[in-house]
Design a protein around this motif. Structure first.
Motif, PDB file in Angstrom:
ATOM      1  N   VAL A 109       0.854  -1.180   0.000  1.00 26.79           N
ATOM      2  CA  VAL A 109       0.000   0.000   0.000  1.00 26.79           C
ATOM      3  C   VAL A 109       0.893   1.234   0.000  1.00 26.79           C
ATOM      4  O   VAL A 109       1.739   1.391   0.888  1.00 26.79           O
ATOM      5  CB  VAL A 109      -0.938   0.028   1.221  1.00 26.79           C
ATOM      6  CG1 VAL A 109      -1.857   1.253   1.156  1.00 26.79           C
ATOM      7  CG2 VAL A 109      -1.751  -1.241   1.296  1.00 26.79           C
ATOM      8  N   PHE A 110       0.708   2.126  -0.983  1.00 23.79           N
ATOM      9  CA  PHE A 110       1.569   3.289  -1.143  1.00 23.79           C
ATOM     10  C   PHE A 110       0.715   4.555  -1.198  1.00 23.79           C
ATOM     11  O   PHE A 110      -0.258   4.624  -1.958  1.00 23.79           O
ATOM     12  CB  PHE A 110       2.399   3.167  -2.425  1.00 23.79           C
ATOM     13  CG  PHE A 110       3.166   1.868  -2.529  1.00 23.79           C
ATOM     14  CD1 PHE A 110       4.337   1.702  -1.830  1.00 23.79           C
ATOM     15  CD2 PHE A 110       2.688   0.823  -3.312  1.00 23.79           C
ATOM     16  CE1 PHE A 110       5.049   0.509  -1.907  1.00 23.79           C
ATOM     17  CE2 PHE A 110       3.384  -0.368  -3.397  1.00 23.79           C
ATOM     18  CZ  PHE A 110       4.569  -0.524  -2.696  1.00 23.79           C
ATOM     19  N   ILE A 111       1.100   5.541  -0.395  1.00 23.12           N
ATOM     20  CA  ILE A 111       0.449   6.857  -0.398  1.00 23.12           C
ATOM     21  C   ILE A 111       1.400   7.832  -1.075  1.00 23.12           C
ATOM     22  O   ILE A 111       2.516   8.065  -0.592  1.00 23.12           O
ATOM     23  CB  ILE A 111       0.125   7.318   1.030  1.00 23.12           C
ATOM     24  CG1 ILE A 111      -0.849   6.333   1.686  1.00 23.12           C
ATOM     25  CG2 ILE A 111      -0.467   8.718   1.018  1.00 23.12           C
ATOM     26  CD1 ILE A 111      -1.183   6.679   3.126  1.00 23.12           C
ATOM     27  N   VAL A 112       0.979   8.394  -2.205  1.00 23.88           N
ATOM     28  CA  VAL A 112       1.830   9.234  -3.041  1.00 23.88           C
ATOM     29  C   VAL A 112       1.468  10.701  -2.810  1.00 23.88           C
ATOM     30  O   VAL A 112       0.307  11.103  -2.975  1.00 23.88           O
ATOM     31  CB  VAL A 112       1.663   8.876  -4.529  1.00 23.88           C
ATOM     32  CG1 VAL A 112       2.544   9.764  -5.396  1.00 23.88           C
ATOM     33  CG2 VAL A 112       2.004   7.405  -4.754  1.00 23.88           C
ATOM     34  N   HIS A 113       2.471  11.495  -2.428  1.00 20.86           N
ATOM     35  CA  HIS A 113       2.279  12.933  -2.214  1.00 20.86           C
ATOM     36  C   HIS A 113       3.401  13.672  -2.927  1.00 20.86           C
ATOM     37  O   HIS A 113       4.511  13.785  -2.414  1.00 20.86           O
ATOM     38  CB  HIS A 113       2.285  13.252  -0.716  1.00 20.86           C
ATOM     39  CG  HIS A 113       2.113  14.711  -0.420  1.00 20.86           C
ATOM     40  ND1 HIS A 113       0.941  15.387  -0.687  1.00 20.86           N
ATOM     41  CD2 HIS A 113       2.970  15.627   0.115  1.00 20.86           C
ATOM     42  CE1 HIS A 113       1.076  16.651  -0.321  1.00 20.86           C
ATOM     43  NE2 HIS A 113       2.294  16.826   0.151  1.00 20.86           N
ATOM     44  N   MET A 114       3.125  14.132  -4.134  1.00 20.09           N
ATOM     45  CA  MET A 114       4.131  14.828  -4.929  1.00 20.09           C
ATOM     46  C   MET A 114       3.450  15.630  -6.021  1.00 20.09           C
ATOM     47  O   MET A 114       2.218  15.555  -6.203  1.00 20.09           O
ATOM     48  CB  MET A 114       5.135  13.837  -5.527  1.00 20.09           C
ATOM     49  CG  MET A 114       4.516  12.669  -6.258  1.00 20.09           C
ATOM     50  SD  MET A 114       5.760  11.496  -6.884  1.00 20.09           S
ATOM     51  CE  MET A 114       6.724  11.137  -5.431  1.00 20.09           C
ATOM     52  N   SER A 115       4.242  16.405  -6.735  1.00 18.96           N
ATOM     53  CA  SER A 115       3.721  17.222  -7.820  1.00 18.96           C
ATOM     54  C   SER A 115       3.274  16.348  -8.983  1.00 18.96           C
ATOM     55  O   SER A 115       3.602  15.162  -9.062  1.00 18.96           O
ATOM     56  CB  SER A 115       4.782  18.219  -8.282  1.00 18.96           C
ATOM     57  OG  SER A 115       5.892  17.527  -8.828  1.00 18.96           O
ATOM     58  N   SER A 116       2.517  16.953  -9.886  1.00 28.71           N
ATOM     59  CA  SER A 116       1.980  16.188 -11.013  1.00 28.71           C
ATOM     60  C   SER A 116       3.090  15.667 -11.924  1.00 28.71           C
ATOM     61  O   SER A 116       2.990  14.566 -12.478  1.00 28.71           O
ATOM     62  CB  SER A 116       1.019  17.064 -11.823  1.00 28.71           C
ATOM     63  OG  SER A 116       1.691  18.229 -12.305  1.00 28.71           O
ATOM     64  N   ILE A 117       4.176  16.422 -12.064  1.00 29.61           N
ATOM     65  CA  ILE A 117       5.272  15.982 -12.930  1.00 29.61           C
ATOM     66  C   ILE A 117       5.942  14.740 -12.355  1.00 29.61           C
ATOM     67  O   ILE A 117       6.164  13.734 -13.053  1.00 29.61           O
ATOM     68  CB  ILE A 117       6.300  17.116 -13.108  1.00 29.61           C
ATOM     69  CG1 ILE A 117       5.653  18.305 -13.819  1.00 29.61           C
ATOM     70  CG2 ILE A 117       7.516  16.627 -13.884  1.00 29.61           C
ATOM     71  CD1 ILE A 117       6.575  19.505 -13.975  1.00 29.61           C
ATOM     72  N   MET A 118       6.259  14.781 -11.049  1.00 28.35           N
ATOM     73  CA  MET A 118       6.913  13.633 -10.419  1.00 28.35           C
ATOM     74  C   MET A 118       5.973  12.435 -10.345  1.00 28.35           C
ATOM     75  O   MET A 118       6.384  11.291 -10.550  1.00 28.35           O
ATOM     76  CB  MET A 118       7.379  14.020  -9.017  1.00 28.35           C
ATOM     77  CG  MET A 118       8.524  15.022  -8.996  1.00 28.35           C
ATOM     78  SD  MET A 118      10.002  14.396  -9.843  1.00 28.35           S
ATOM     79  CE  MET A 118      10.326  12.927  -8.884  1.00 28.35           C
ATOM     80  N   ALA A 119       4.697  12.690 -10.042  1.00 30.12           N
ATOM     81  CA  ALA A 119       3.736  11.588  -9.959  1.00 30.12           C
ATOM     82  C   ALA A 119       3.577  10.897 -11.305  1.00 30.12           C
ATOM     83  O   ALA A 119       3.431   9.669 -11.370  1.00 30.12           O
ATOM     84  CB  ALA A 119       2.391  12.113  -9.466  1.00 30.12           C
ATOM     85  N   SER A 120       3.600  11.660 -12.382  1.00 28.41           N
ATOM     86  CA  SER A 120       3.490  11.063 -13.712  1.00 28.41           C
ATOM     87  C   SER A 120       4.644  10.108 -13.981  1.00 28.41           C
ATOM     88  O   SER A 120       4.451   9.007 -14.532  1.00 28.41           O
ATOM     89  CB  SER A 120       3.457  12.164 -14.779  1.00 28.41           C
ATOM     90  OG  SER A 120       2.344  13.018 -14.585  1.00 28.41           O
TER      91      SER A 120
END
Length: 635
Positions: free
Chosen positions: A223-234
Motif C-alpha cells: 500500500v503506497f500513499i503518493v504525495h508529490m507534484s503532477s510531474i513527479m507523480a506522472s
C-alpha cells in the motif's frame, strides 16, 4: 445666421467637453499586482489563465469601480532564486502593492521574507505546506487549504480497507515533507504503521526512480500513499506500471496535489494510474461554474495554442479566480492615494535593494483582504485565519478507463456514498461497504490484502533443529544440493499454519547443527540465532523458558503441559439408606428430639390453660397435628 453658427459651435464644444470629462471620470486608478508562477508547469499555466480571466470578469461586473487591478505575470521557472528575483523586480519596476503566487512552498518562504520587510501582502493559492504559518511570516496569506486537512480522509480510507501498514512515497521538497508528521499521526491513531518513507528528489532521473521502485517492490507492504507534484507523480506511475507494480495485489492512494488536476494529466499517465484512489477537494456543480469552464477553456487554448487540449479548469484555478476577486474588492476599499506615498527602506549596505520602499498601505490592505468573506466559485472564501478555512468534505475518486469516477465522500461522519443521505457514523471495513465499488490495479474488484511476501529477494529463513524425539522434528540435509528437509509434528503444524495464510509464503529450511553441543545448551543457542536475525522463524520442540523469552517471542504451546493434580479417592463409600442421618451425631439427634417434645408439651399446656376448646377434648391425631403446627409457629 452668425448667431446660429456660434450657438452650434458652443453646443459642440459643450458636448466635447462633456465627453472628455466623462472619459476622464471613467479612467480608474491602476492598482499594480504581481503574479509569480512557474509557467512551464501544468499548475502554472492553469493558474495564469484563471487569474487573467478573473480580472476580466470582475471589472465587467464592477464597471464603476475607481480602481483597477493591473496584473504583471512573471515566470519563476520553478526556481526559488528566480522567484525571489522576480519579486524584487516587481517591487522595483512596477511598485506592486501585492504579490500573488508564489507557486511552490519553498518559493513562498523566500518571497514572504521580502514581503515582511516591505509590508507587501503575499497571497498564494498553491503553496500548501503546513509549515508555512503567519507567525513567522505576518504578511503571508494562504488562499488555499494546507495539506494537513486531508490526512484524516486518507486515514479513514486506509482503515476502511483494513490495511495495517502503508509506505509514504513523497517528493523530497518542502511541499512533500510538510505533510509527513500529520499523516503519520493520523495513521497512528488507527494503529497503522509507516515502516518506510520513500523520498524521491525533484531532480530524480528515470534510473533513480527505477532503483527506488526496486526497493519498494522488494518490501512486503503493498500500500503506497503518493504525495508529490503532477510531474513527479506522472514519472512514478509510468515507471511503476513498467515494473509490474500496477498489477493485482498493489494499492495506491494519491493526495489532492495530483487528484485535484487528474483531468489535465496526459492520457498515457492516466492509463498507467488505472486502479489508483485519490482524495481531492469537493466543489459542487453549478450553472455558474459550467459557464466559467466554457470561457476558461476558450481562453486557455488562446493563451496556449500548442498545449494539450485535455487541460481543464481545476480547483487550483478556482482558488486563483476567487483570490483575484478578493484582492480587487480590497483594492477598491483601500484606494490608491496612500499607496503612492512610500518611504525608503533603510539599508546598511549599498545594494540593489536600496531602491525598494516600504508600502504605507500594506497593513491596511492585508487587514481588508483577510476580512473579506464571500461565496466564491470554489466555495466559501474565508481568509480570517490568514489561510483558507478547512473544508468539511473531500471527494474520493477511482482512476478507471482513462478517466475517473466518484466512489464516495469523506466528512466528519466518515466515508459516505452520497452527501444528500443522512448516514450514521461508521468506521472500519463497514464504512467501505457504503462506497461505490472500486476497481483496483490489475482490474481487480477485491480489496488488496496490503502485504505480500515479495517474489524477488530472499525467501523467509526458517531455522530447524533435530530432536532426540524424532516424532516432533527430524531434519535431513542433502549433501549434493545442500537443501534441508524436515518432518515431524512441529513441521506439520508450521506448514498447516502457512497454508491458512491468504497469500503464499515462500520459505526455506535452514538446519542448525547440534552435534558439537549438549542438547540443553544447543537449544539456547538455536533460539538466540533468531535474535541475531540469522533466522526469521525457529521451528522445533523448544521448551518455553524465561531466559529464552528475553530474546524471542513464542507461539502458544501446541502440546499439553503435563501438569496435573493428584487427589485421594475413597472406595468404601457408604450406600446405607440412613445416610442422611450422618451429618449429626447420635447425641445431637437425641437432644433435638428431647427439645422438640419439651416444646410440644409446653405449647400444649399453655393452650390448655387459656381454655382452647380443641385441647379439652379427648386426645386425637388432630390434636397432635395442631400441637406440631403450633411448635413450628412459635419457633
Amino acid at each position: 445666421m452668425e448667431k446660429a453658427r456660434r450657438a452650434m459651435f458652443f453646443l459642440l464644444l459643450l458636448i466635447a467637453d462633456f465627453s472628455v470629462a466623462q472619459d476622464t471620470a471613467g479612467e480608474a486608478d491602476e492598482f499594480h499586482v504581481g503574479v509569480i508562477l512557474d509557467l512551464g508547469s501544468l499548475v502554472g499555466k492553469v493558474a495564469r489563465t484563471s487569474v487573467l480571466l478573473a480580472a476580466q470578469d470582475f471589472y465587467t461586473v464592477h464597471r464603476n469601480y475607481s480602481t483597477k487591478l493591473v496584473l504583471h505575470v512573471v515566470d519563476s521557472a520553478g526556481s526559488d532564486v528566480q522567484a525571489a528575483s522576480a519579486a524584487i523586480e516587481l517591487l522595483e519596476s512596477y511598485k506592486v502593492q501585492a504579490i500573488i503566487g508564489p507557486q511552490k512552498s519553498s518559493e513562498a518562504v523566500f518571497i514572504s521574507n521580502i514581503g515582511n520587510v516591505t509590508q507587501v501582502p503575499i497571497i498564494s493559492f498553491t503553496a500548501t505546506s503546513p509549515s508555512l504559518t503567519y507567525n513567522s511570516m505576518p504578511y503571508f496569506v494562504r488562499a488555499t487549504l494546507d495539506d494537513s486537512t486531508q490526512v484524516k480522509s486518507i486515514a479513514a480510507l486506509v482503515q476502511a480497507c483494513g490495511w495495517r501498514e502503508v509506505v509514504a512515497v513523497y517528493e523530497d521538497t518542502d511541499y512533500g515533507r510538510g505533510i509527513l508528521p500529520y499523516l503519520t499521526d493520523a495513521l497512528q491513531e488507527i494503529d497503522v504503521r509507516v515502516p518506510y518513507r520513500s523520498a524521491i528528489p525533484s531532480s530524480a532521473t528515470n534510473e533513480t526512480i527505477m532503483q527506488e521502485l526496486g526497493v519498494l517492490i522488494a518490501m512486503q507492504t503493498r500500500v503506497f500513499i503518493v504525495h508529490m507534484s503532477s510531474i513527479m507523480a506522472s514519472l512514478i506511475f509510468t515507471k511503476a506500471k513498467e515494473v509490474g507494480m500496477m498489477n493485482k495485489g498493489f494499492a495506491w492512494i494519491t493526495t489532492n496535489g495530483v487528484a485535484n488536476i487528474i483531468d489535465s494529466l496526459n492520457p498515457s499517465v492516466i492509463e498507467a494510474m488505472e486502479g489508483v484512489l485519490g482524495v481531492r477537494c469537493h466543489v459542487p456543480r453549478s450553472q455558474e461554474l459550467d459557464n466559467l469552464s466554457i470561457r476558461w477553456n476558450r481562453m486557455y487554448q488562446q493563451d496556449n495554442p500548442y498545449e494539450s487540449p485535455f487541460n481543464k479548469l481545476s480547483i487550483v484555478g478556482l482558488w486563483g479566480y476567487d483570490t483575484i476577486w478578493a484582492i480587487a474588492h480590497a483594492a477598491e476599499k483601500v484606494g490608491i492615494s496612500s499607496a503612492r506615498d512610500k518611504q525608503p527602506w533603510p539599508t546598511k549596505s549599498s545594494t540593489c535593494l536600496e531602491s525598494m520602499v516600504i508600502s504605507t498601505n500594506g497593513p491596511e490592505l492585508l487587514s481588508v483582504i483577510v476580512q473579506n468573506k464571500f461565496r466564491g466559485l470554489s466555495g466559501e472564501f474565508d481568509l480570517t485565519d490568514r489561510q483558507q478555512l478547512k473544508v468539511s468534505v473531500f471527494q474520493i475518486i477511482n482512476v478507471v478507463e482513462r478517466g475517473w469516477r466518484e466512489i464516495g465522500f469523506w466528512t466528519v461522519n466518515g466515508l459516505l456514498r452520497k452527501l444528500k443521505r443522512d448516514y450514521s457514523k461508521k468506521t472500519g471495513q463497514a464504512s467501505m461497504l457504503d462506497l461505490n465499488p472500486v476497481i483496483w490495479p490489475g482490474e481487480s474488484t477485491e480489496i488488496p490484502m496490503g502485504w505480500e511476501i515479495p517474489r524477488v529477494g530472499k525467501k523467509l529463513r526458517v531455522g530447524v533443529c533435530s530432536s532426540e524425539f524424532t516424532e516432533f522434528i527430524k531434519t535431513y540435509k542433502d549433501p549434493i544440493t545442500n537443501a534441508t528437509t524436515a518432518s515431524g509434528l512441529s513441521i506439520d503444524i508450521f506448514e498447516e499454519a502457512v497454508k491458512r495464510l491468504h497469500r503464499p509464503l515462500s520459505y526455506e529450511y535452514l538446519e542448525f547443527d547440534t552435534a558439537d553441543a549438549p542438547i540443553s545448551g544447543s537449544y539456547n543457542d538455536f533460539v538466540y540465532q533468531v535474535y541475531l536475525q540469522k533466522y526469521e522463524i525457529a521451528v522445533a520442540d523448544i521448551t518455553i523458558r524465561s531466559n529464552r523469552s528475553l530474546y524471542v517471542d513464542f507461539t502458544a504451546p501446541y502440546t499439553e503441559s503435563g501438569v496435573g493434580m493428584i487427589v485421594p479417592v475413597k472406595e468404601n463409600v457408604n450406600t446405607d439408606m440412613w445416610l442422611f442421618l450422618k451429618p449429626l451425631s447420635t447425641e445431637m439427634w437425641f437432644g433435638s428430639i428431647v427439645c422438640f417434645l419439651y416444646t410440644g408439651v409446653v405449647v400444649w399446656l399453655l393452650e390448655h390453660l387459656i381454655g382452647n376448646e380443641h385441647v379439652h377434648v379427648p386426645f386425637s391425631l388432630k390434636q397432635l397435628a395442631i400441637t406440631i403446627f403450633s411448635i413450628f409457629e412459635e419457633s
